[in-house]
Design a protein around this motif. Structure first.
Motif, PDB file in Angstrom:
ATOM      1  N   LEU A  26     -13.755  -2.797  -0.966  1.00 41.09           N
ATOM      2  CA  LEU A  26     -14.407  -3.866  -0.213  1.00 41.09           C
ATOM      3  C   LEU A  26     -15.829  -3.483   0.177  1.00 41.09           C
ATOM      4  N   THR A  27     -16.023  -2.243   0.549  1.00 40.52           N
ATOM      5  CA  THR A  27     -17.353  -1.757   0.924  1.00 40.52           C
ATOM      6  C   THR A  27     -18.311  -1.800  -0.263  1.00 40.52           C
TER       7      THR A  27
ATOM      8  N   VAL B 198       0.825  -1.214   0.000  1.00 38.98           N
ATOM      9  CA  VAL B 198       0.000   0.000   0.000  1.00 38.98           C
ATOM     10  C   VAL B 198       0.855   1.258   0.000  1.00 38.98           C
ATOM     11  N   GLY B 199       0.230   2.323  -0.457  1.00 39.82           N
ATOM     12  CA  GLY B 199       0.803   3.649  -0.302  1.00 39.82           C
ATOM     13  C   GLY B 199       0.479   4.113   1.109  1.00 39.82           C
TER      14      GLY B 199
ATOM     15  N   GLU C 196      -7.871  -6.310  10.197  1.00 40.90           N
ATOM     16  CA  GLU C 196      -7.064  -5.575   9.236  1.00 40.90           C
ATOM     17  C   GLU C 196      -5.878  -4.960   9.951  1.00 40.90           C
ATOM     18  N   GLY C 197      -4.864  -4.660   9.191  1.00 36.88           N
ATOM     19  CA  GLY C 197      -3.685  -4.033   9.756  1.00 36.88           C
ATOM     20  C   GLY C 197      -2.481  -4.283   8.878  1.00 36.88           C
ATOM     21  N   PHE C 198      -1.377  -3.702   9.275  1.00 34.09           N
ATOM     22  CA  PHE C 198      -0.141  -3.878   8.531  1.00 34.09           C
ATOM     23  C   PHE C 198       0.523  -5.175   8.968  1.00 34.09           C
TER      24      PHE C 198
ATOM     25  N   THR D  27      -3.986   3.379  -1.121  1.00 37.73           N
ATOM     26  CA  THR D  27      -4.000   3.547   0.329  1.00 37.73           C
ATOM     27  C   THR D  27      -4.987   2.565   0.950  1.00 37.73           C
ATOM     28  N   VAL D  28      -4.885   2.394   2.257  1.00 32.53           N
ATOM     29  CA  VAL D  28      -5.825   1.528   2.966  1.00 32.53           C
ATOM     30  C   VAL D  28      -7.266   2.013   2.743  1.00 32.53           C
TER      31      VAL D  28
END
Length: 180
Positions: free
Chosen positions: A154-155, A120-121, A168-170, A146-147
């Motif tokens: 996804l939404t 991701v950016g 979710e997360g890095f 970006t996230v």
């Protein structure tokens, strides 16, 4: 986290050389790896262990080909109860990501776990077009979204189909990121 067991049917979109197959094939009922690169698929097929070769298939298919596909187009019949998207969306334009995710939901079981792992950016979206990489010794194009960009996709696709974001997360802490 993936919940892979003896009844799990895995779809790995953008499987590359089949590294996920190495880990999941001994545990699952069926594994289908899709990739647009026939040369990567040949490597994957050559790595398949004899003990689980009967439940592993690799098929030449790009993610964008999900759009308009039918269950008969897959060498392992849907529905899939686990789906992996790892490092594939970064190579698709926004329209293809949206359309492919929408189409993908038609091949997943209602209880499917979808694992998405993408570079991701971190500050903002970064689009590279024909960028030269010294590591690859080649030019490539990619979109580092970006996230929030991915959350919007996804939404719009998976969430209306009944999926929810469970975690979710890095993957790595920021100080271990290998590119800035």
């Amino acid at each position: 986290l993936l919940g892979v067991g003896a009844e799990t049917r895995v779809l790995d979109v953008g499987c590359g050389v089949g590294r996920w197959a190495d880990a999941l094939a001994p545990l699952c009922a069926a594994y289908l790896g899709l990739d647009f690169s026939e040369s990567l698929l040949e490597v994957a097929r050559g790595r398949t262990h004899e003990a689980w070769a009967n439940r592993v298939r690799f098929q030449h298919k790009a993610m964008q080909e999900m759009v308009g596909a039918s269950p008969a187009d897959f060498s392992v019949a849907p529905p899939f109860s686990c789906c992996l998207l790892s490092g594939i969306l970064v190579y698709l334009n926004d329209q293809d990501v949206a359309a492919s995710l929408d189409a993908l939901t038609g091949f997943l079981a209602s209880s499917c776990t979808v694992y998405i792992r993408e570079p991701v950016g971190t500050q903002e979206r970064l689009t590279l077009n024909g960028h030269y990489s010294e590591d690859l010794n080649a030019r490539y194009s990619a979109i580092y979204r970006t996230v929030p960009d991915y959350q919007a996709f996804l939404t719009a696709s998976l969430v209306p189909a009944g999926f929810r974001i469970r975690e979710e997360g890095f993957l790595l802490p920021p100080d271990l990121a290998n590119r800035q």
